[in-house]
Design an enzyme around this catalytic site. Sequence first.
Site, mmCIF file in Angstrom:
data_model
loop_
_atom_site.group_PDB
_atom_site.id
_atom_site.type_symbol
_atom_site.label_atom_id
_atom_site.label_comp_id
_atom_site.label_asym_id
_atom_site.label_seq_id
_atom_site.Cartn_x
_atom_site.Cartn_y
_atom_site.Cartn_z
ATOM 1 N N GLY B 55 0.908 -1.170 0.148
ATOM 2 C CA GLY B 55 -0.042 -0.004 -0.054
ATOM 3 C C GLY B 55 0.791 1.335 -0.091
ATOM 4 O O GLY B 55 2.019 1.203 0.545
ATOM 5 N N HIS B 58 3.452 5.070 2.983
ATOM 6 C CA HIS B 58 4.511 4.548 3.830
ATOM 7 C C HIS B 58 5.773 5.266 3.094
ATOM 8 O O HIS B 58 7.010 4.789 3.584
ATOM 9 C CB HIS B 58 4.908 3.025 3.818
ATOM 10 N N ASP B 111 -1.109 -8.181 1.043
ATOM 11 C CA ASP B 111 0.281 -8.171 0.301
ATOM 12 C C ASP B 111 0.702 -9.940 0.115
ATOM 13 O O ASP B 111 1.001 -9.878 -1.130
ATOM 14 C CB ASP B 111 1.202 -7.555 1.185
ATOM 15 N N HIS B 220 -0.203 1.224 9.321
ATOM 16 C CA HIS B 220 -1.336 1.292 8.546
ATOM 17 C C HIS B 220 -2.420 2.033 9.256
ATOM 18 O O HIS B 220 -3.737 1.994 8.846
ATOM 19 C CB HIS B 220 -2.058 0.094 7.906
#
Lengths: 334, 334, 206, 206
Positions: B55, B58, B111, B220
């Site tokens: 995602g 980050h 993931d 997250h």
Amino acid sequence: MKKLINDPEDVVRESVQGFGHAHDDILTVFEEPPFVIARKDAPVAGKVALVSGGGSGHEPLHGGFVGRGMLDAAVPGPVFTSPTPDPILAATKAVDSGAGVVHIVKNYTGDVLNFETAADLALAEGIEVETVLVDDDVAVKDSLYTAGRRGVAGTMLVEKIAGAAAERGDDLAAVAEIGRRVNANTRSMGLALAPCTVPHAGEPSFTLDETEVEIGIGIHGEPGRERIAIESADALTDRLLEPILEDLPIASGDDVLVLVNGMGGTPQSELYIVYRRVAEVLAERGISVTRKIVGNYVTSLEMQGASVTLLKLDAEMTELYDAPVHTAALRWGL
Amino acid sequence: MKKLINDPEDVVRESVQGFGHAHDDILTVFEEPPFVIARKDAPVAGKVALVSGGGSGHEPLHGGFVGRGMLDAAVPGPVFTSPTPDPILAATKAVDSGAGVVHIVKNYTGDVLNFETAADLALAEGIEVETVLVDDDVAVKDSLYTAGRRGVAGTMLVEKIAGAAAERGDDLAAVAEIGRRVNANTRSMGLALAPCTVPHAGEPSFTLDETEVEIGIGIHGEPGRERIAIESADALTDRLLEPILEDLPIASGDDVLVLVNGMGGTPQSELYIVYRRVAEVLAERGISVTRKIVGNYVTSLEMQGASVTLLKLDAEMTELYDAPVHTAALRWGL
Amino acid sequence: MAGVLDTAATVSWIRAIGAVIAEQEQHLTTLDRTIGDGDHGANMRRGFAAVTEKLDGEFADPEEVLKTVATTLISTVGGASGPLYGTAFLKGSMAVKGRAELDGAGVAAFIRGAADGVKARGKAEAGDKTMVDAWLPAAEAAEAAAADGADAQAVLSAAAAAARKGAEETEPIVARKGRASYLGERAIGHRDPGAESTAFILGAAE
Amino acid sequence: MAGVLDTAATVSWIRAIGAVIAEQEQHLTTLDRTIGDGDHGANMRRGFAAVTEKLDGEFADPEEVLKTVATTLISTVGGASGPLYGTAFLKGSMAVKGRAELDGAGVAAFIRGAADGVKARGKAEAGDKTMVDAWLPAAEAAEAAAADGADAQAVLSAAAAAARKGAEETEPIVARKGRASYLGERAIGHRDPGAESTAFILGAAE
Ligand SMILES: Nc1ncnc2c1ncn2[C@@H]1O[C@H](COP(=O)(O)OP(=O)(O)O)[C@@H](O)[C@H]1O
Ligand SMILES: Nc1ncnc2c1ncn2[C@@H]1O[C@H](COP(=O)(O)OP(=O)(O)O)[C@@H](O)[C@H]1O
Ligand SMILES: [Mg+2]
Ligand SMILES: [Mg+2]
Ligand SMILES: [Mg+2]
Ligand SMILES: [Mg+2]
């Protein structure tokens, strides 16, 4: 106020200690007088030395730029408060190799006065000092009637390029001259989405509601000149670029360096959205972005916001910008 | 929610475009399928390729680690959402030189599943893939009864060291082996002082009042395991270190790498205060900090907080960590 | 306070300044947060705490006390106010060189020296919304009182009253020096923190 | 909905799912923000918006519709739910291969295929607080209804009711898979977002 700190009184000391320990391969921290961050191999024989400093809270400025190819020493004051002359003098003496010292000073009354005193004292001890004043912030208008433009993110470009000039062996006058040339060709403007809190103040430097943005902020948590309702990133970026492009003598065909700088609390992804718009606008105007740098370099604690800086480049500035540098915050070629 | 963005739907696209433009000297951004960030000179003949992704939100992970000596490609998904198999497969094909591809995958269900599918599809096209799963987060206990430990800040160390192994010419099995070895010797733990807001969600992922801290947060915006009243930076750092030191087989005389990582909205000065305490505690235990790195590397948008990572080093890992790297976010020796 | 300021009375006055500044730290910080950067209270507290520690020493005359204040402020305050107050006490002390005690005229000479020193060092004019707007009227009031034969205490009182008025009068104007100058019109309605601290310094003996 | 799901009715059902998911996006996001990372609503909306765009095409039979849903979800959703719902529709479609229309038993076969597919792919057991807790009871209810001779619509209704109940029953338990598992006891009292979206999918035709 919620911070990862111990006693607010100890913030600068403990942070500089941690910084010194983390980067003991390139620099040394002296604690008395508080504080001097000096290049490990200072003084470098025959080399003009560069000293900068100012209030803390703008990290990585200035300590993060101490090292080969950039600053010889940095003098961090209390948060947002210029250091006193004592550590500036100590730093100047510690790094002078006999070739003279350039003081790079952001144009704030406090910084100017304290560096002035230190330079006088250094001169009295036989050290030649040249001062380069940085005042790149176009948010401050009518500079005849103010303390003048502030020194903001452009400072790191002055430090990088003048630092490279010193490293290649330029003499005192030449290093100061290129520093002033960089400053003369640099313009910056910033905005904040959310303020920062000075640890010993305990309250935010200003307040913004959920829909407000401060345009033209400085780097000390001081409010800007104008408060507007939030707009898209592109529209806000245009508001930063417009006064820069009005003020900087730049035309189609010119080369520029773009610096998109985060104020400390802004995610990198947002800085790249701002950069994207800057690149778009400059391309429309036929201006070539030949160098670019995006990141948190001249910050204001955890402030959310960004600034845009343009430096109109010539061949020499480009070459010096590209020259190797090895500091905590900027490193290439080494 | 106040952000420097245009439409929340466009955040990743525009940010990756800006990133690609800003770093066009080292990488290329492909937009279809969305998105693949590949090393400019990929595929590098004879070299095992490294692909990571996950995602967005980050940053600089993973795109900021694409370049010589580290990743060959990164695949950014939507904010905090694993990319689908299509771009992972596209990235894998784009960088494979025939020597095989290592997928570096943070251990989250999404993931793992999406990379798994992409690896199956790559294999069907004749590309050998080895997967290195990163799960360094000691905040997740009882891993037998959970999705297992999460991959957090240690991911960048796996990417750096495995990337250097690939660069020096190690074969597929060897690169995967060293990646797994780094992971096996890495432990991390994080905390948050303030949450982050996913652009399309519009509201913070959790709320904390003026005196609360979340201990054991992931990257997250997910809440941690424990919410406590705020303490000094030293006490909070101890809370991060303790479970790491309990879990990592480490003893007096061992060498470690310390990574103090900011979550995105934390001033650098505070990260160095945390680093200072880590160094102090490790010194007390006779553990040598032979490598250290402090900064915002594996972030959670504008979250305020930090994580501590220890990697127990051996000579080979140290040598590979020191090897030259040239990416947007990490650069030395080049 | 006595009719003259001898060495001991000068020390007492400075000690009183330290107490007032410590008390008013938050107030000064709040003023500075509004139109500056929020550190004036901490700066002054740090400086006068260091000054207070030095007061236990031996001093030959008021000049030596005042010069010690000057050098201590210069090396501990930082920011704009450090050099400016440092200059004030330095130039003020030079104006009373050689006097074993300060009568009304002596106090007025100190304040005039300080006011002119600040003005020259910071290049600010009256009406620029800085501490100069407290120092200049204070010097005038002090000289007028001394000319009328007022003693040290009365001269200081007259100066303090004028400084307080001067500080108040910084409210309706825009700033042309210091950080507040960046704010343009938005500084209107807010008092200059340095002018306020000047009023506290001169009024500390009351 | 008809007593059997022919190709057109299957397309209508999927279209209805798209509408329900769009409507419930915020609700799913809120659930996921509480015990996950706050993207489940956006993930599902993105996926089913892409699916809906594909529904204007020509399909030979229900299997082809359901397989298109599967591949579209796999390549647009991402996260955990993308591969899991992709697998659900893929394995479900494989279970009804060759049928021109789905009667009650056909619908039950689809749901069983989907449920077992999700369970195998995600390695979650019943009671782990995931979408499996909606799919498994849904498959059982569907099979029971089909065995009683219920038609397609009735089987789907029975499955939806069981999925809703299964979703509700995720509230009092701790999670052992997915992001919520990181929370330990703190996940107690909150419904699993994926179980909730499964209930919406199965109930969309009502
Ligand atoms: N050029 C100047 N001349 C006189 N006084 C000044 C000048 N610039 C600033 N000041 C005074 O300094 C005060 C601010 O002091 P302080 O907050 O301690 O320093 P800084 O502005 O560096 O943060 C202002 O309120 C003003 O009275
Ligand atoms: N191992 C698993 N098996 C079955 N379902 C799972 C598993 N892991 C997660 N899920 C489901 O996925 C849902 C979360 O989906 P989503 O939020 O879209 O993805 P992510 O967790 O990657 O952000 C959870 O609510 C849960 O129902
Ligand atoms: Mg200040
Ligand atoms: Mg997600
Ligand atoms: Mg101030
Ligand atoms: Mg989610």
